[in-house]
Design a protein around this motif. Structure first.
Motif, PDB file in Angstrom:
ATOM      1  N   VAL A 120       0.859  -1.185   0.000  1.00 41.61           N
ATOM      2  CA  VAL A 120       0.000   0.000   0.000  1.00 41.61           C
ATOM      3  C   VAL A 120       0.894   1.234   0.000  1.00 41.61           C
ATOM      4  N   ASP A 121       0.759   2.053  -1.053  1.00 43.48           N
ATOM      5  CA  ASP A 121       1.417   3.355  -1.131  1.00 43.48           C
ATOM      6  C   ASP A 121       0.381   4.400  -0.736  1.00 43.48           C
ATOM      7  N   GLN A 122       0.750   5.282   0.201  1.00 45.99           N
ATOM      8  CA  GLN A 122      -0.176   6.309   0.666  1.00 45.99           C
ATOM      9  C   GLN A 122       0.521   7.657   0.726  1.00 45.99           C
ATOM     10  N   SER A 123      -0.259   8.689   0.486  1.00 51.08           N
ATOM     11  CA  SER A 123       0.210  10.054   0.697  1.00 51.08           C
ATOM     12  C   SER A 123      -0.985  10.837   1.228  1.00 51.08           C
ATOM     13  N   HIS A 124      -0.804  12.133   1.463  1.00 49.82           N
ATOM     14  CA  HIS A 124      -1.933  12.889   1.991  1.00 49.82           C
ATOM     15  C   HIS A 124      -3.041  13.048   0.951  1.00 49.82           C
ATOM     16  N   SER A 125      -2.752  12.725  -0.329  1.00 48.88           N
ATOM     17  CA  SER A 125      -3.770  12.901  -1.362  1.00 48.88           C
ATOM     18  C   SER A 125      -4.132  11.639  -2.142  1.00 48.88           C
ATOM     19  N   ASP A 126      -3.456  10.524  -1.869  1.00 50.99           N
ATOM     20  CA  ASP A 126      -3.672   9.339  -2.699  1.00 50.99           C
ATOM     21  C   ASP A 126      -3.403   8.066  -1.910  1.00 50.99           C
ATOM     22  N   ARG A 127      -4.013   6.984  -2.379  1.00 50.64           N
ATOM     23  CA  ARG A 127      -3.771   5.648  -1.815  1.00 50.64           C
ATOM     24  C   ARG A 127      -3.817   4.653  -2.967  1.00 50.64           C
ATOM     25  N   ASN A 128      -2.814   3.804  -3.063  1.00 53.29           N
ATOM     26  CA  ASN A 128      -2.736   2.816  -4.125  1.00 53.29           C
ATOM     27  C   ASN A 128      -2.316   1.483  -3.529  1.00 53.29           C
ATOM     28  N   ALA A 129      -3.115   0.443  -3.757  1.00 58.24           N
ATOM     29  CA  ALA A 129      -2.803  -0.901  -3.261  1.00 58.24           C
ATOM     30  C   ALA A 129      -2.523  -1.810  -4.455  1.00 58.24           C
ATOM     31  N   TYR A 130      -1.522  -2.684  -4.312  1.00 60.98           N
ATOM     32  CA  TYR A 130      -1.150  -3.590  -5.394  1.00 60.98           C
ATOM     33  C   TYR A 130      -0.363  -4.768  -4.829  1.00 60.98           C
ATOM     34  N   ALA A 131      -0.149  -5.769  -5.671  1.00 64.56           N
ATOM     35  CA  ALA A 131       0.668  -6.927  -5.293  1.00 64.56           C
ATOM     36  C   ALA A 131       2.038  -6.784  -5.956  1.00 64.56           C
ATOM     37  N   ALA A 132       3.065  -7.203  -5.250  1.00 61.98           N
ATOM     38  CA  ALA A 132       4.427  -7.144  -5.785  1.00 61.98           C
ATOM     39  C   ALA A 132       5.187  -8.407  -5.384  1.00 61.98           C
ATOM     40  N   PRO A 133       5.769  -9.111  -6.359  1.00 69.72           N
ATOM     41  CA  PRO A 133       6.616 -10.251  -6.025  1.00 69.72           C
ATOM     42  C   PRO A 133       8.059  -9.802  -5.821  1.00 69.72           C
ATOM     43  N   VAL A 134       8.756 -10.475  -4.932  1.00 73.02           N
ATOM     44  CA  VAL A 134      10.179 -10.225  -4.717  1.00 73.02           C
ATOM     45  C   VAL A 134      10.833 -11.546  -4.317  1.00 73.02           C
ATOM     46  N   SER A 135      11.984 -11.833  -4.902  1.00 72.96           N
ATOM     47  CA  SER A 135      12.735 -13.036  -4.536  1.00 72.96           C
ATOM     48  C   SER A 135      13.880 -12.637  -3.613  1.00 72.96           C
ATOM     49  N   VAL A 136      14.065 -13.420  -2.560  1.00 75.03           N
ATOM     50  CA  VAL A 136      15.091 -13.140  -1.557  1.00 75.03           C
ATOM     51  C   VAL A 136      15.997 -14.362  -1.437  1.00 75.03           C
ATOM     52  N   MET A 137      17.313 -14.138  -1.473  1.00 76.36           N
ATOM     53  CA  MET A 137      18.290 -15.201  -1.279  1.00 76.36           C
ATOM     54  C   MET A 137      18.862 -15.088   0.126  1.00 76.36           C
ATOM     55  N   VAL A 138      18.869 -16.202   0.831  1.00 80.48           N
ATOM     56  CA  VAL A 138      19.304 -16.244   2.218  1.00 80.48           C
ATOM     57  C   VAL A 138      20.381 -17.316   2.360  1.00 80.48           C
ATOM     58  N   ASN A 139      21.475 -16.970   3.010  1.00 83.62           N
ATOM     59  CA  ASN A 139      22.596 -17.886   3.217  1.00 83.62           C
ATOM     60  C   ASN A 139      22.612 -18.308   4.680  1.00 83.62           C
ATOM     61  N   CYS A 140      22.554 -19.611   4.914  1.00 87.96           N
ATOM     62  CA  CYS A 140      22.429 -20.146   6.270  1.00 87.96           C
ATOM     63  C   CYS A 140      23.476 -21.226   6.539  1.00 87.96           C
ATOM     64  N   PRO A 141      23.719 -21.492   7.825  1.00 86.56           N
ATOM     65  CA  PRO A 141      24.547 -22.653   8.147  1.00 86.56           C
ATOM     66  C   PRO A 141      23.912 -23.895   7.528  1.00 86.56           C
ATOM     67  N   PRO A 142      24.666 -24.802   6.994  1.00 81.43           N
ATOM     68  CA  PRO A 142      26.093 -25.047   7.145  1.00 81.43           C
ATOM     69  C   PRO A 142      26.964 -24.432   6.046  1.00 81.43           C
ATOM     70  N   ALA A 143      26.448 -23.478   5.264  1.00 86.30           N
ATOM     71  CA  ALA A 143      27.258 -22.869   4.211  1.00 86.30           C
ATOM     72  C   ALA A 143      28.538 -22.284   4.798  1.00 86.30           C
ATOM     73  N   ALA A 144      29.641 -22.515   4.125  1.00 79.28           N
ATOM     74  CA  ALA A 144      30.935 -22.009   4.603  1.00 79.28           C
ATOM     75  C   ALA A 144      30.965 -20.486   4.646  1.00 79.28           C
ATOM     76  N   THR A 145      30.148 -19.837   3.827  1.00 79.60           N
ATOM     77  CA  THR A 145      30.116 -18.375   3.766  1.00 79.60           C
ATOM     78  C   THR A 145      29.056 -17.762   4.681  1.00 79.60           C
ATOM     79  N   ALA A 146      28.368 -18.586   5.468  1.00 82.85           N
ATOM     80  CA  ALA A 146      27.333 -18.098   6.389  1.00 82.85           C
ATOM     81  C   ALA A 146      27.881 -18.015   7.805  1.00 82.85           C
ATOM     82  N   PRO A 147      27.309 -17.117   8.615  1.00 86.21           N
ATOM     83  CA  PRO A 147      27.663 -17.125  10.040  1.00 86.21           C
ATOM     84  C   PRO A 147      27.304 -18.492  10.633  1.00 86.21           C
ATOM     85  N   ILE A 148      27.944 -18.869  11.716  1.00 79.38           N
ATOM     86  CA  ILE A 148      27.713 -20.211  12.271  1.00 79.38           C
ATOM     87  C   ILE A 148      26.374 -20.351  12.982  1.00 79.38           C
ATOM     88  N   ASP A 149      25.762 -19.216  13.388  1.00 76.99           N
ATOM     89  CA  ASP A 149      24.567 -19.327  14.222  1.00 76.99           C
ATOM     90  C   ASP A 149      23.314 -18.637  13.678  1.00 76.99           C
TER      91      ASP A 149
END
Length: 165
Positions: A120-149
């Motif tokens: 939802v985008d809002q301002s003092h004069s307008d409101r617009n609702a919509y759907a938006a896709p987003v892909s997120v990459m997450v690095n987790c243990p046991p990956a060598a490049t991830a924090p251990i915890d």
């Protein structure tokens, strides 16, 4: 000494929880309470650059601006007292995504999730609702490049051609 998590970033090994929180953070800002620099910095602090440089900050900038906001538009929106909020409507990860089934992650511990957000985008004069896709990459243990915890965000894609379905 390890860096503490960024503001609002959950410190967790639950990649789904972190991906959901990141997707929401990507699309949430309020010109009444934060400058563009503050919004940008808060989200930038979530992005963990990998040692091989495969996820440079230039990609972060490109994808953040693909959400429809940059320094110039934010300044204009501030004059309208604009704000944006987002809620995750659905989250699918890893093998639930056809592209990931066809091309699995290159290492154990790297997860890909695609969130569909109700925005939802809002301002003092307008409101617009919509759907938006987003892909997120997450690095987790046991990956060598991830924090251990805990897991860390190593990328997100808002550009339609890069979103993983």
């Amino acid at each position: 000494m390890e860096t503490p998590p960024a503001i609002g970033e959950p410190r967790t090994t639950d990649y789904r929880r972190l991906a959901s929180a990141a997707a929401t953070a990507i699309y949430t800002w309020d010109t009444r309470t934060a400058s563009y620099s503050e919004v940008y910095s808060r989200l930038r602090d979530w992005w963990d650059v990998l040692p091989d440089g495969s996820n440079p900050l230039t990609v972060f900038v490109q994808e953040f601006e693909a959400t429809g906001v940059n320094a110039g538009t934010y300044a204009t929106l501030a004059g309208e007292q604009a704000r944006r909020s987002a809620t995750v409507q659905s989250l699918v990860c890893d093998g639930e995504l056809a592209k990931v089934r066809d091309h699995p992650a290159p290492w154990v511990g790297l997860h890909v999730c695609t969130a569909t957000l109700s925005v939802v985008d809002q301002s003092h004069s307008d409101r617009n609702a919509y759907a938006a896709p987003v892909s997120v990459m997450v690095n987790c243990p046991p990956a060598a490049t991830a924090p251990i915890d805990h897991c860390v965000v190593v990328g997100f894609y808002e550009t339609p051609s890069r979103i993983v379905y």
